[in-house]
Enzyme design. Structure first.
Site, PDB file in Angstrom:
ATOM      1  N   ASP A  32      15.874  11.846  41.853  1.00 47.71           N
ATOM      2  CA  ASP A  32      15.826  13.058  41.019  1.00 47.71           C
ATOM      3  C   ASP A  32      16.159  12.632  39.595  1.00 47.71           C
ATOM      4  O   ASP A  32      16.656  11.532  39.369  1.00 47.71           O
ATOM      5  CB  ASP A  32      16.835  14.109  41.506  1.00 47.71           C
ATOM      6  CG  ASP A  32      16.438  15.530  41.111  1.00 47.71           C
ATOM      7  OD1 ASP A  32      15.999  16.298  41.983  1.00 47.71           O
ATOM      8  OD2 ASP A  32      16.552  15.864  39.908  1.00 47.71           O
ATOM      9  N   ASP A  47      13.542  10.066  36.570  1.00 43.99           N
ATOM     10  CA  ASP A  47      12.902  11.144  35.815  1.00 43.99           C
ATOM     11  C   ASP A  47      11.416  10.833  35.850  1.00 43.99           C
ATOM     12  O   ASP A  47      10.977   9.789  35.345  1.00 43.99           O
ATOM     13  CB  ASP A  47      13.435  11.156  34.374  1.00 43.99           C
ATOM     14  CG  ASP A  47      12.810  12.280  33.557  1.00 43.99           C
ATOM     15  OD1 ASP A  47      11.638  12.658  33.824  1.00 43.99           O
ATOM     16  OD2 ASP A  47      13.479  12.788  32.640  1.00 43.99           O
ATOM     17  N   TYR A 139       0.567  26.708  34.210  1.00 42.92           N
ATOM     18  CA  TYR A 139       1.020  26.287  35.552  1.00 42.92           C
ATOM     19  C   TYR A 139      -0.185  26.123  36.482  1.00 42.92           C
ATOM     20  O   TYR A 139      -0.312  25.131  37.200  1.00 42.92           O
ATOM     21  CB  TYR A 139       2.014  27.313  36.112  1.00 42.92           C
ATOM     22  CG  TYR A 139       2.724  26.881  37.384  1.00 42.92           C
ATOM     23  CD1 TYR A 139       3.835  26.053  37.340  1.00 42.92           C
ATOM     24  CD2 TYR A 139       2.278  27.321  38.630  1.00 42.92           C
ATOM     25  CE1 TYR A 139       4.492  25.663  38.513  1.00 42.92           C
ATOM     26  CE2 TYR A 139       2.924  26.937  39.804  1.00 42.92           C
ATOM     27  CZ  TYR A 139       4.028  26.107  39.737  1.00 42.92           C
ATOM     28  OH  TYR A 139       4.673  25.724  40.904  1.00 42.92           O
TER      29      TYR A 139
HETATM   30  N1  LIG Z   1       9.521  27.561  44.836  1.00 43.08           N
HETATM   31  C1  LIG Z   1       8.284  27.981  44.806  1.00 43.08           C
HETATM   32  O1  LIG Z   1       8.021  29.195  44.908  1.00 43.08           O
HETATM   33  C2  LIG Z   1       7.147  26.990  44.668  1.00 43.08           C
HETATM   34  C3  LIG Z   1       5.851  27.422  44.980  1.00 43.08           C
HETATM   35  C4  LIG Z   1       4.802  26.517  44.878  1.00 43.08           C
HETATM   36  C5  LIG Z   1       5.031  25.220  44.492  1.00 43.08           C
HETATM   37  N2  LIG Z   1       6.298  24.828  44.182  1.00 43.08           N
HETATM   38  C6  LIG Z   1       6.488  23.437  43.764  1.00 43.08           C
HETATM   39  O2  LIG Z   1       7.427  22.823  44.616  1.00 43.08           O
HETATM   40  C7  LIG Z   1       8.011  21.701  43.926  1.00 43.08           C
HETATM   41  C8  LIG Z   1       9.524  21.723  44.153  1.00 43.08           C
HETATM   42  O3  LIG Z   1      10.061  22.855  43.480  1.00 43.08           O
HETATM   43  P1  LIG Z   1      11.270  23.736  44.083  1.00 43.08           P
HETATM   44  O4  LIG Z   1      10.742  25.106  44.236  1.00 43.08           O
HETATM   45  O5  LIG Z   1      11.912  23.037  45.203  1.00 43.08           O
HETATM   46  O6  LIG Z   1      12.211  23.785  42.763  1.00 43.08           O
HETATM   47  P2  LIG Z   1      13.712  23.305  42.505  1.00 43.08           P
HETATM   48  O7  LIG Z   1      13.937  23.599  41.039  1.00 43.08           O
HETATM   49  O8  LIG Z   1      14.651  23.891  43.478  1.00 43.08           O
HETATM   50  O9  LIG Z   1      13.623  21.734  42.717  1.00 43.08           O
HETATM   51  C9  LIG Z   1      12.925  20.904  41.814  1.00 43.08           C
HETATM   52  C10 LIG Z   1      13.634  19.557  41.693  1.00 43.08           C
HETATM   53  O10 LIG Z   1      12.853  18.743  40.792  1.00 43.08           O
HETATM   54  C11 LIG Z   1      13.746  18.105  39.903  1.00 43.08           C
HETATM   55  N3  LIG Z   1      13.063  17.780  38.652  1.00 43.08           N
HETATM   56  C12 LIG Z   1      12.627  18.615  37.680  1.00 43.08           C
HETATM   57  N4  LIG Z   1      12.089  17.917  36.676  1.00 43.08           N
HETATM   58  C13 LIG Z   1      12.188  16.599  37.022  1.00 43.08           C
HETATM   59  C14 LIG Z   1      11.825  15.380  36.398  1.00 43.08           C
HETATM   60  N5  LIG Z   1      11.280  15.366  35.170  1.00 43.08           N
HETATM   61  N6  LIG Z   1      12.036  14.229  37.061  1.00 43.08           N
HETATM   62  C15 LIG Z   1      12.615  14.233  38.282  1.00 43.08           C
HETATM   63  N7  LIG Z   1      13.015  15.353  38.913  1.00 43.08           N
HETATM   64  C16 LIG Z   1      12.801  16.520  38.282  1.00 43.08           C
HETATM   65  C17 LIG Z   1      14.899  19.082  39.694  1.00 43.08           C
HETATM   66  O11 LIG Z   1      16.081  18.427  39.243  1.00 43.08           O
HETATM   67  C18 LIG Z   1      15.049  19.666  41.107  1.00 43.08           C
HETATM   68  O12 LIG Z   1      15.945  18.919  41.894  1.00 43.08           O
HETATM   69  C19 LIG Z   1       7.588  21.827  42.458  1.00 43.08           C
HETATM   70  O13 LIG Z   1       6.545  20.920  42.200  1.00 43.08           O
HETATM   71  C20 LIG Z   1       7.083  23.255  42.373  1.00 43.08           C
HETATM   72  O14 LIG Z   1       6.127  23.428  41.342  1.00 43.08           O
HETATM   73  C21 LIG Z   1       7.364  25.676  44.270  1.00 43.08           C
END
Ligand SMILES: NC(=O)c1ccc[n+]([C@@H]2O[C@H](COP(=O)([O-])OP(=O)(O)OC[C@H]3O[C@@H](n4cnc5c(N)ncnc54)[C@H](O)[C@@H]3O)[C@@H](O)[C@H]2O)c1
Length: 259
Positions: A32, A47, A139
């Site tokens: 992360d 990152d 997005y």
């Molecule tokens: N939650 C939803 O409704 C949803 C729906 C569709 C797709 N997604 C996708 O699922 C994936 C995970 O998201 P989530 O919902 O678990 O969100 P979340 O915010 O709970 O988790 C995202 C994680 O990514 C990390 N992160 C962010 N930018 C980063 C970077 N530059 N380098 C490394 N790590 C980084 C954050 O620290 C966090 O731990 C994302 O790609 C998101 O677009 C989420």
């Protein structure tokens, strides 16, 4: 036993996938952008926008395992906004993380996967990569880019025995909206509500992702809402358009006319 690298593993889907892989005996390098000291959920700071971090991750995988079975490009942020509200800086920010971060991961590990003539790339896009609601152009566009990237790699790497799958969930409950940036507050309010009120948890989605991978699916729609929305677009485009225009009108009602 598979050797798996997950990005964005501290929270939400990344944490749930890490736990699900480990529960079935796979080894996971949980990465992360947050430092290893700040969370016991992270093995390696990565990152996804940093070339140096990706180079260090490749070196860590080589040293630890000498190869990799599954690369999960999961990390991402929330953004969006109507075309005349969101600034170009917002587009550049989300492009750098949600699309180019995934591209960097694929570019870093593809030579290793090709050499070993096996492995799998799993890219987490979104339902927004397949169906495109109003007010979310940036997005939608970057997630559609992840869908296209993944299909391309599936074709390109098949001679090497390397597979690629894309995950396209609808909304599910995570911390995603904490990362939201953007000037379009109306859009932010709507999406935050959709994430908070979703019936699905990250664990639900992770279980469906693993089932999809086991089934060999290249496009994984892990929840019923995602499957229904994509089906509607494919089978009844006029009805899909009516639904999308209805959502657009709701956004205008909430946000007011721009300009
Ligand atoms: N939650 C939803 O409704 C949803 C729906 C569709 C797709 N997604 C996708 O699922 C994936 C995970 O998201 P989530 O919902 O678990 O969100 P979340 O915010 O709970 O988790 C995202 C994680 O990514 C990390 N992160 C962010 N930018 C980063 C970077 N530059 N380098 C490394 N790590 C980084 C954050 O620290 C966090 O731990 C994302 O790609 C998101 O677009 C989420």
């Amino acid at each position: 036993m598979s050797r798996v690298l997950v990005t964005g593993a501290v929270s939400g889907l990344g944490a749930a996938l890490t736990a699900a892989f480990r529960a079935r005996g796979d080894e996971v390098l949980a990465t992360d952008r947050v430092s290893t000291g700040s969370s016991d959920r992270v093995d390696l700071q990565l990152d996804i926008t940093s070339d140096d971090d990706w180079a260090a991750a490749l070196a860590a995988v080589e040293e630890r395992w000498g190869g990799l079975d599954v690369l999960v490009n999961n990390a991402g942020v929330a953004g969006g906004g109507r075309i005349d509200v969101a600034g170009l800086d917002e587009w550049e920010w989300i492009l750098e993380i949600n699309l180019l971060g995934v591209v960097r991961g694929c570019r870093t590990f593809t030579p290793m996967l090709k050499r070993q003539r096996s492995g799998r790339i799993v890219n987490v896009a979104s339902l927004a990569g397949l169906v495109h609601p109003a007010g979310m152009a940036s997005y939608n566009a970057v997630k559609a880019g992840v869908v296209a990237l993944t299909e391309t790699l599936g074709h390109e790497l098949s001679p090497y025995g390397v597979r690629a799958s894309v995950v396209c969930p609808s909304y599910f409950r995570t911390n995603l909206m904490d990362s939201l940036r953007g000037a379009d507050e109306a859009l932010g309010a709507i999406v935050t509500q959709l994430v908070e009120r979703s019936p699905w948890t990250a664990d639900d989605i992770a279980a469906a992702v693993l089932a999809g991978l086991d089934a060999g699916d290249e496009v994984i729609l892990p929840d019923p809402a995602a499957r229904a929305a994509y089906e509607l677009k494919l089978r009844d485009r006029p009805a899909y358009d009516v639904q999308m225009r209805h959502q657009a009108a709701r956004l205008e009602e909430l946000g007011g006319p721009v300009g």
